[in-house]
Every structure is written in C-alpha cells, then in structure tokens.
Design an enzyme around this catalytic site. Structure first.
Site, PDB file in Angstrom:
ATOM      1  N   HIS A   1       0.815  -1.220   0.000  1.00 63.04           N
ATOM      2  CA  HIS A   1       0.000   0.000   0.000  1.00 63.04           C
ATOM      3  C   HIS A   1       0.847   1.267   0.000  1.00 63.04           C
ATOM      4  CE1 HIS A   1      -3.222   2.778   0.771  1.00 63.04           C
ATOM      5  NE2 HIS A   1      -2.610   3.212   1.859  1.00 63.04           N
ATOM      6  N   CYS A   2       2.061   1.214   0.537  1.00 57.56           N
ATOM      7  CA  CYS A   2       2.822   2.448   0.765  1.00 57.56           C
ATOM      8  C   CYS A   2       3.717   2.877  -0.395  1.00 57.56           C
ATOM      9  CB  CYS A   2       3.669   2.291   2.024  1.00 57.56           C
ATOM     10  SG  CYS A   2       2.690   2.185   3.546  1.00 57.56           S
ATOM     11  N   ILE A   3       4.682   2.051  -0.754  1.00 56.33           N
ATOM     12  CA  ILE A   3       5.736   2.498  -1.669  1.00 56.33           C
ATOM     13  C   ILE A   3       5.209   2.891  -3.051  1.00 56.33           C
ATOM     14  CG2 ILE A   3       7.912   1.852  -2.774  1.00 56.33           C
ATOM     15  CD1 ILE A   3       8.509   0.145  -0.349  1.00 56.33           C
TER      16      ILE A   3
END
Length: 432
Positions: free
Chosen positions: A270-272
């Site tokens: 979900h983040c990078i």
C-alpha cells in the site's frame, strides 16, 4: 479527572477508526496494554469477525485477538454515536489514489464528519493514515471547528504515521518507534504520553503535523527511488550481459555509504507505490515539479513490461511463441510469506501477458484466489503437481515455503525476478 491522568491509570477508553492492516494491529496492541478499545468500521465482515475473535489480518496473532475480545477489552461497531464513550481516537482509514494518481481523502473526510458531532471535550484525535502534508490541518481540524471544538483547548489533534511492515518478524506495531506531530504543545504532550503507555518503543516528537506527514512520505519515497535505481540498473546490466545481483552483492561489502536495494518485477504494497504520488500532487500547489520522484515511479511501473519482454526472449530460445506458450506465475502476494495482495506486481505482469495473448496459470501457497483490481477478473491458484506442462515459470514472489530445488529440477525454463534460486546451479534458470 484529566485526560493525562486517565491515560496514566488506563481508565480512558480508546476508539480506533478503521480495523484493517493498520487499525486492527494497533487496536489489539492497545487492548493488550490494558486499555478498553472500541473499533469503528463500515465493513460488517470486519465487525463480525472482531466481535467473534476471528482474525483476518496477517500481522495479528490469533491468540492475541481472542485474548482481548474474550476479556472484553476490544469490540467493534459501526455506530458513530458511541464516540461519546471514548476520549482518544486513532484514525487508520484507507488513503488510496484516484484514477488520476491524486490523493483520495474521502475516507478521512467521511469518518471525521461522522464522529465530530459525538466527540467529548478533552479528546485526543490522532490521524495515522499516510497522506500528504497538510491533511490533518486542512481536513480534520475544520470539521472539529464546525461543531465548536477548539484545537488545543477542547480537543487535541496530532498526526502519527503508521509504520507497518507486513510479514516483518522483528518489528511489529508494539515495538516500532513512533513519530508524533501535534497541532500544539499540549497536543504533543498527551499524544506522546498515550503512545508511550501502549508501545515498547521510543516516541519522537516533531513540531507540527506537517512535519510528521512529510516524514512518512519521505520514508517511502526514499525506498521507492532506491528500488527504481536498482530496477534501472537491472535493465542496463541486462543489455551489458552483467548480473545485477552479483553487482549488488559486491557493493554491499562496503561497510559504509551503501545500502542494498534489489530489483524485482515491480513495486507492491500500500505504501511504496502510492505514497510518493501524494507528494507530487501536493508539490504542484507550490509550483514545484518533483522530477526525481516521478521518474522513479515511471521506472518501477515499467518493470512488469520488462519482465514479459525477458520472458519472450527466453521462450524464443526454445522456438516457442509466447502466445502459444504455457506459463506459470509463481507467487502472487506483493512480498514473501504473506497473503497481502495490495498493489502486487503480479497485476502489472498479468496485464502485460494478456496484451500478448499469453496462456498462464498462477500458484501462491498463501493466496488461494485474488481479484485483479484493474481488469476486474478473479484468478485461482493451481497446484504444482505437473510442472513439466509449462514452457516457462516466472518467479514473482519468493515465498520461503516453496521447494526451489524441486522446481529447478523440473527442467522447465525459469525466469527468477527475486534471486530466489540463489545457490542452485541449473542451466534452466535465468535471473531478471
């Protein structure tokens, strides 16, 4: 009794908005420290599972969830009028991108509007969802002010970014250092005391929510850019006939000034893949073009196409057209030893394979089936009973429980995008 005192004696009730990959681990962590926790969710599936003590998040231990539910320290609801029961609220709702790679803050806006009319005075509200600098001040604070709550006096507001690394066996929610940025010194004081009461890790205070919001994006942008460098070097090394894996292994022998990042079939989680776009979007407001960040995103997004081009070359050596080949994609989750499919690189690989009319199947020991977010199709995992029926195996996710020696011994051509077959010498294996 003051909020500070109620935190110290653990009499304050905690609300956690959003019981997903971030919210549920935090809710369980807080409850196991002796606080009563009420989770707020829109998903009836999540509510029913939590209240029954049934786990659905990989980073939460089943026994820990059962423990806090059976002791009545954790329960879940969709009723925002129950906000009046709590005096600390942690917001951990999704912050996706829309079709135009712009931040979608509708979940933050919706939950803030829903809870604001029911908040008690002297309540701490902390946003943990990763987002662009300015979100806390520009979205949450105005909604609180609309119902007559003055920040720093009536309510306390801070941003403290989640730091969740699914599958990490060393660092979990409870022992990962926390960054906190409050709207006022009083907000920082109460937020710091709370997190120190529930975490077995230091709490680092910064001067504002914007600093904390930027800090989180900087963490993930740092990784995104360095992965992009590794991926770009991979493409160049491929043309030069050099192994990028050998290059990185050699470079990491330097005891200072180098941190190893590795290439792969794309960037997942979900983040990078998402967080850097929050920053590129916000930067336009200040007439600034984040060239390096956007270029890194382009490089990483292009990796699935490079993987398929390599697959075509390998099949061509066998005299097999990719449109007539039978391909196995080995691993579907975005990283090893978890079932998390968010932004998994396999989606990009599938898209590229379908463009060339390739026939493929998928095996993942953790993922029995998954829904492709872009094409809307459902894919089922297959068994590894007959590997010899395939013309090519593409290793996407390097799960530890795969029998790499047995797979290599099948003699089927293998494209290893993760260096998972390291140590196995076989002519049928090619590295990305």
């Amino acid at each position: 009794m003051s909020l500070l005192e109620s935190v110290k004696n653990k009499s304050v009730k905690i609300g956690v908005v959003g019981l997903g990959y971030v919210g549920l681990p935090m809710a369980v962590t807080v409850a196991r420290k002796g606080f009563e926790v009420l989770g707020f969710e829109v998903s009836q599936y999540a509510i029913e599972h939590v209240n029954a003590g049934k786990n659905y998040i990989g980073d939460v231990e089943d026994a820990h969830l059962v423990e806090v539910v059976s002791s009545q320290k954790l329960s879940a609801t969709d009723d925002y009028t129950r906000m009046k029961e709590v005096n600390i609220v942690l917001i951990a709702v999704p912050t996706p991108l829309d079709l135009y790679h712009q931040p979608d803050t509708t979940y933050i806006e919706a939950c803030t509007k829903a809870m604001a009319p029911h908040l008690n005075k002297h309540t701490l509200i902390v946003l943990e969802s990763t987002t662009y600098p300015g979100t806390t001040r520009e979205i949450i604070v105005p909604e609180l002010e609309k119902v007559g709550l003055k920040v720093g006096e009536d309510v306390y507001v801070a941003f403290s970014p989640e730091r969740v690394d699914p599958g990490n066996e060393t660092y979990k929610t409870h022992n990962t250092p926390k960054v906190v940025g409050g709207m006022t010194p009083a907000c920082n004081e109460i937020a710091k005391l709370f997190y120190e009461s529930v975490l077995d890790a230091p709490v680092h205070l910064v001067s504002s929510p914007e600093v904390a919001e930027m800090e989180k994006i900087y963490e993930n942008t740092f990784r995104n850019i360095n992965i992009a460098l590794a991926n770009e070097m991979t493409v160049l090394c491929d043309r030069m006939g050099i192994s990028i894996w050998e290059v990185v292994d050699a470079a990491r022998t330097k005891p200072y000034g180098f941190m190893a990042f590795y290439p792969g079939p794309g960037v997942g989680g979900h983040c990078i893949p998402i967080d850097p776009f929050y920053l590129t979007w916000k930067a336009r407001e200040f007439d600034f073009h984040t060239r390096l960040i956007e270029l890194a995103g382009e490089i990483n997004i292009a990796m699935p196409e490079f993987v398929v081009q390599r697959a075509i070359r390998i099949l061509n050596k066998q005299g097999v057209a990719i449109s007539r080949a039978k391909i196995l994609l080995l691993g579907a989750a975005y990283k090893k030893d978890i079932r998390d499919m968010r932004e998994s690189p396999i989606e990009g690989v599938i898209t590229q394979l379908e463009k060339v009319s390739a026939d493929f199947e998928i095996h993942d020991p953790y993922v029995p089936e998954f829904h492709h977010e872009k094409n809307g199709r459902m894919y089922q995992t297959v068994s590894l009973g007959n590997l010899k029926k395939y013309d090519l195996i593409i290793l996407i996710t390097d799960h530890s429980n795969l029998d790499y020696a047995k797979i290599a011994a099948s003699g089927v051509a293998i494209l290893d995008t993760r260096n998972a077959f390291k140590g196995i010498t076989a002519e049928n294996i090619e590295l990305l």
